[in-house]
Design an enzyme around this catalytic site. Sequence first.
Site, short mmCIF file in Angstrom:
data_model
loop_
_atom_site.label_atom_id
_atom_site.label_comp_id
_atom_site.label_asym_id
_atom_site.label_seq_id
_atom_site.Cartn_x
_atom_site.Cartn_y
_atom_site.Cartn_z
N LYS A 109 36.21 42.18 32.06
CA LYS A 109 35.61 42.83 30.68
C LYS A 109 36.71 42.63 29.50
CE LYS A 109 31.99 44.71 32.57
NZ LYS A 109 32.07 44.76 33.91
C1 LIG Z 1 31.00 44.28 34.91
C2 LIG Z 1 31.53 44.16 36.21
C3 LIG Z 1 30.66 43.37 37.34
C4 LIG Z 1 29.38 42.97 36.81
O1 LIG Z 1 29.36 42.06 35.93
P1 LIG Z 1 27.97 41.87 35.09
O2 LIG Z 1 28.36 41.05 33.87
O3 LIG Z 1 27.68 43.10 34.61
O4 LIG Z 1 27.09 41.16 35.94
C5 LIG Z 1 31.29 43.12 38.54
N1 LIG Z 1 32.62 43.57 38.95
C6 LIG Z 1 33.33 44.23 38.06
C7 LIG Z 1 34.70 44.57 38.37
C8 LIG Z 1 33.02 44.53 36.70
O5 LIG Z 1 33.67 45.33 35.89
#
Ligand SMILES: *Cc1c(COP(=O)(O)O)cnc(C)c1O
Length: 455
Positions: A109
């Site tokens: 993120k």
């Molecule tokens: C947010 C997240 C996901 C999922 O990603 P999306 O974009 O919501 O499909 C998977 N793994 C981790 C560690 C995340 O932080």
Amino acid sequence: MHYLSTRNNQLKESFLNILFRGLSKDGGLFLPLEWPTISLKNLQGKSYQEVAHSIIYPYIQDDISYSDLQIIINKSYENFDHKKIAPLVNIDQNKYILELFYGPTFAFKDYALQFLGSLFSYLLNQSKKKITVLGATSGDTGSAAINAFKGKNDIEVFILHPHNNVSEVQRRQMTTVEENNIHNFAIEGTFDDCQNIVKELFVDEEIQSKTSLTAINSINWIRIIAQTVYYFWSYLQLNEEKVNFIVPSGNFGNIFSARVAKYMGLPINELHIVTNENDILHRSINTGEMKILKVKQTYSPSMDIQISSNFERQLFESSKRNSNNLNELMLSFSNDKKITIPENIVKDMQSIYKTHAVTDSEVLQTIKEFYNKYNYLSDPHTATGLNVLNKINNNIANISLACAHPAKFKNAIFDAINQEPPIPKELKNIFDKEEKMIILENNKRLVKSKILNLI
Ligand SMILES: *Cc1c(COP(=O)(O)O)cnc(C)c1O
């Protein structure tokens, strides 16, 4: 470049108009009117930051100058802990792991939210505006957003997370931040409950009239496009004609970023969506029945989702951008919690995506197997993808995304290999700090009045 909404394909908004708003007023999500294509030749030999510039610039060039965007991008990635920003690890023949945990909060993120943070700062500085950032998190978005916005005077930040439903490290990364512009709400409910409250507040006239509410959830368009960068980047590290990607998925943000890379000309052969036991994406694309089941708590909490917000973007694209169709579909989904997706849409999605659901016990087994076989320790989200990577047998480069650092999920690692993961020193000190959060019932009105009190 202008933007339409999935619920109104006649809309024509500027980038600045959509940037600070999550949802369109009609309840839809923003998408660009057309997909710019990128010449891969021109990207050869460029740094991560330069690739990012090439990918993002076409979407925002009406509002931000070429050189200002360079400054914003350089600032965004200056706190990353790897010179390649997103290194690609070759684990076996034709098998690669794209590591996306070198940002300040150790999950992918950061790649989008650090950019969003510097972009907001730049624009608010120019306009002398104040905004209120509101978001729901299943764990990693919250800490990444808090880290990107902490201490910024012109931004008040409210993050909702499901109480007792994120890992201890994830929670402490959010609640131990001392800056006064950061507010953590622990909601007695699931991530989907948190997300629903956020969605309702974004169409609430009263709160909108009192503050400029801004979304940082993965429905924010700029996050999608910032994530598209590392798909191009990883391809450029290889000397291959085409590649496959394997993407652990929850809210459909990361996988849709890969889809965008393909629209923009990246030669992606197969796109694999991997879910955990919360397998609504897997079921919907396979059978056309999109039905909400109860959210299960798993080892991979950031994927514990039954309503994947960004999926609407894919439904819209697969319906050939028919917003009337989408309006009807989304309305009945919100009323009935289930819909039958029209066959033409399902067929189109099946031609783009392969889907998989991986159980908790497979996750533990995969973490253990990769640790023993390759001396590679993965977090439980990453492990859902590695479970698929492990079984693949083809002659194409397969790239599986490593979404978070294993140290964020000590319990899963311990259950898998019977020892704790090494903890980076930046994560160690959050265990001594005091936590700051407000626990609230799952109730939109309550959350709204708390926010109005605090801004
Ligand atoms: C947010 C997240 C996901 C999922 O990603 P999306 O974009 O919501 O499909 C998977 N793994 C981790 C560690 C995340 O932080």
